[in-house]
Design an enzyme around this catalytic site. Structure first.
Site, PDB file in Angstrom:
ATOM      1  N   CYS A   1       0.867  -1.186   0.000  1.00 32.57           N
ATOM      2  CA  CYS A   1       0.000   0.000   0.000  1.00 32.57           C
ATOM      3  C   CYS A   1       0.901   1.232   0.000  1.00 32.57           C
ATOM      4  O   CYS A   1       2.087   1.133  -0.305  1.00 32.57           O
ATOM      5  CB  CYS A   1      -0.989  -0.016   1.171  1.00 32.57           C
ATOM      6  SG  CYS A   1      -0.282   0.163   2.818  1.00 32.57           S
TER       7      CYS A   1
ATOM      8  N   ARG B   1      -3.393  -0.818   5.310  1.00 30.88           N
ATOM      9  CA  ARG B   1      -3.925  -1.877   4.457  1.00 30.88           C
ATOM     10  C   ARG B   1      -2.978  -3.047   4.249  1.00 30.88           C
ATOM     11  O   ARG B   1      -3.371  -4.204   4.411  1.00 30.88           O
ATOM     12  CB  ARG B   1      -4.331  -1.301   3.091  1.00 30.88           C
ATOM     13  CG  ARG B   1      -5.439  -0.282   3.185  1.00 30.88           C
ATOM     14  CD  ARG B   1      -5.701   0.387   1.858  1.00 30.88           C
ATOM     15  NE  ARG B   1      -4.582   1.254   1.503  1.00 30.88           N
ATOM     16  CZ  ARG B   1      -4.457   1.878   0.340  1.00 30.88           C
ATOM     17  NH1 ARG B   1      -5.376   1.710  -0.598  1.00 30.88           N
ATOM     18  NH2 ARG B   1      -3.422   2.650   0.102  1.00 30.88           N
TER      19      ARG B   1
ATOM     20  N   ASP C   1      -8.422   3.222   1.621  1.00 31.61           N
ATOM     21  CA  ASP C   1      -7.434   3.459   2.666  1.00 31.61           C
ATOM     22  C   ASP C   1      -8.122   3.970   3.928  1.00 31.61           C
ATOM     23  O   ASP C   1      -8.644   5.083   3.952  1.00 31.61           O
ATOM     24  CB  ASP C   1      -6.416   4.481   2.178  1.00 31.61           C
ATOM     25  CG  ASP C   1      -5.204   4.586   3.074  1.00 31.61           C
ATOM     26  OD1 ASP C   1      -5.275   4.143   4.242  1.00 31.61           O
ATOM     27  OD2 ASP C   1      -4.189   5.125   2.613  1.00 31.61           O
TER      28      ASP C   1
END
Length: 155
Positions: free
Chosen positions: A10, A16, A126
């Site tokens: 990420c 994440r 996110d």
């Protein structure tokens, strides 16, 4: 028996991708195939290098009975392109950065949501911005199950 090396990616490697790393590892253990995987996570930026996961990710993993210990954020390295069998991005920007670094290799480098088209998502939102760690966990869990199937590690 093949061992698969998987890097989840990420932006900052605190929300994440560490969630995906630990959820996938947990699901592999539950399926009895933990010995066939090696997982890690990284960020395309180095903003949080050496830091722990975001508190929201820590809390969500603990709520699910997943031990989040032993984590330190890191940035994607040039050697990752040859070290890992799969580099799995959380969104289009992460994917574009991985393709810039390693070239376009759709069999090796793709988004987690590519494995779960039925989800209706084309990226893992996110939670740094959305605040919705439940949504992230749900998508990461579904994507992890799909990845286990793709690798032939579960039916």
């Amino acid at each position: 028996m093949k061992t698969y090396r998987i890097l989840f990616v990420c932006l900052g490697n605190i929300c994440r991708s560490p969630m995906a790393e630990y959820v996938f590892r947990s699901q592999a253990a539950e399926a009895g195939v933990a010995h066939r995987i090696e997982t890690a996570s990284s960020g395309t930026s180095g903003w949080h290098n050496g830091e722990n996961m975001h508190n929201g990710t820590l809390k969500k993993l603990k709520q699910q009975g997943i031990d989040p210990s032993g984590f330190a954020s890191s940035q994607v390295r040039q050697s990752d392109g040859s070290r890992y069998d799969f580099l799995i991005a959380m969104d289009d920007n992460n994917l574009a950065e991985l393709e810039r670094l390693f070239g376009r290799r759709p069999e090796q480098i793709f988004k987690l949501t590519d494995l779960i088209p039925e989800s209706g998502y084309n990226h893992v939102p996110d939670p740094w911005y959305t605040g919705d760690f439940d949504e992230t966990f749900r998508l990461v869990s579904d994507g992890s199950r799909a990845l286990l199937r793709k690798l032939g590690l579960t039916p």
